[in-house]
Design an enzyme around this catalytic site. Structure first.
Site, PDB file in Angstrom:
ATOM      1  N   ASP A  32       0.822  -1.206   0.000  1.00 50.69           N
ATOM      2  CA  ASP A  32       0.000   0.000   0.000  1.00 50.69           C
ATOM      3  C   ASP A  32       0.858   1.260   0.000  1.00 50.69           C
ATOM      4  OD1 ASP A  32      -2.372   1.432   0.068  1.00 50.69           O
ATOM      5  OD2 ASP A  32      -2.457   1.457   2.255  1.00 50.69           O
ATOM      6  N   HIS A  49       3.205   3.026  -8.837  1.00 47.11           N
ATOM      7  CA  HIS A  49       3.135   1.588  -9.105  1.00 47.11           C
ATOM      8  C   HIS A  49       4.439   1.093  -9.733  1.00 47.11           C
ATOM      9  CE1 HIS A  49      -1.009   1.576  -7.947  1.00 47.11           C
ATOM     10  NE2 HIS A  49      -1.401   2.342  -8.959  1.00 47.11           N
ATOM     11  N   LEU A 143      11.035 -20.854  -2.659  1.00 41.32           N
ATOM     12  CA  LEU A 143       9.981 -20.016  -2.088  1.00 41.32           C
ATOM     13  C   LEU A 143       8.782 -20.076  -3.012  1.00 41.32           C
ATOM     14  CD1 LEU A 143      10.116 -16.515  -0.509  1.00 41.32           C
ATOM     15  CD2 LEU A 143       8.787 -16.773  -2.592  1.00 41.32           C
TER      16      LEU A 143
END
Length: 259
Positions: A32, A49, A143
């Site tokens: 955020d 972004h 991962l």
């Protein structure tokens, strides 16, 4: 396949000495603050972004260094369609291009990519890139990166309930045998464990409909740093906070009584 280690942080900093048993198994991140970061600099929201891409990749590298096996990133929510058409178009193309740009690097580090979310209104090119990344990385085990695109926690639960109801109607599941574990198998990625650490940047303190079933017992950490300013050091700080928490899952030991 030879897996290459993540690139070190430019400062040379290394992960904190958190005991293995205290490292969260699954970290979910709400990325955020991109728009506010851009606004502070007099830039369009889209520039925020763009700047956030480097933050995500650095956090992924930091998660690998610390030994976190599962990481979920909230890339585009079911509510993000409410944003301006221009921003939605940008985010569709941006998510598609990020996956395409970063796929080879993720694969080289042994990252397995999984996509959670509804196909629905997503661009076909976005779906194609996500599915290609899943296929390319399906055997990786360093991962697991759950990339949540057109995802909403309530939507996931509704979709899971629908799939379960269909199996009940078809006689494949007996209604009286349905338990929480039964329902969980109908979620988007049932093999990914529940969230241990829920991390949100920018100082906002809400879950925003992200993995709400999986975060029922997650530890929440909210850091007052906008996402484009985030890097692996912030992830490690949150993990150190997590490691100090006493997770009781509703249980407790009796209090010591003094005479």
């Amino acid at each position: 396949m030879n897996v290459r280690p993540p690139a070190p942080h430019p400062t040379g900093v290394t992960p904190p000495p958190i005991p293995r048993a205290r490292v969260p198994r699954h970290v979910a991140i709400v990325m955020d603050g991109n728009g506010r970061w851009a606004k502070q600099r007099g830039l369009p929201r889209t520039e925020g972004h763009k700047a956030g891409e480097a933050s995500l990749f650095d956090v992924i590298e930091g998660a690998i260094e610390l030994g976190i096996p599962y990481l979920s990133a909230y890339a585009f929510s079911t509510e993000n369609w409410k944003r301006s058409p221009d921003e939605v178009r940008f985010l569709m193309g941006f998510n598609r291009d990020v996956i395409r740009r970063r796929r080879d690097d993720l694969h080289a580090m042994g990252v397995r990519v999984r996509w959670a979310g509804r196909p629905g209104r997503l661009w076909k090119s976005v779906i194609q890139e996500l599915q290609d990344a899943e296929r390319m990385t399906e055997r990786n085990s360093t991962l697991t990166l759950q990339f949540c695109v057109n995802y909403g926690g309530r939507a996931e639960i509704v979709d899971a309930a629908l799939r379960l109801a269909q199996d009940i109607a078809a006689g494949r599941v007996r209604p009286g045998r349905v338990k929480e574990e039964t329902f969980a198998r109908y979620l988007d990625e049932p093999e990914i464990p529940d969230v241990d650490l829920f991390l949100r940047s920018s100082g906002e303190q809400r879950t925003s409909n992200f993995l709400i079933w999986q975060t029922a017992y997650a530890e929440m950490v909210f850091l007052n740093r906008l996402w484009p300013d985030f890097d692996r050091r912030d992830l490690w700080e949150a993990c150190e906070t997590y490691a100090k928490r006493d997770r009781r899952y509703g249980g407790a030991l009796p209090n010591a009584v003094t005479e």
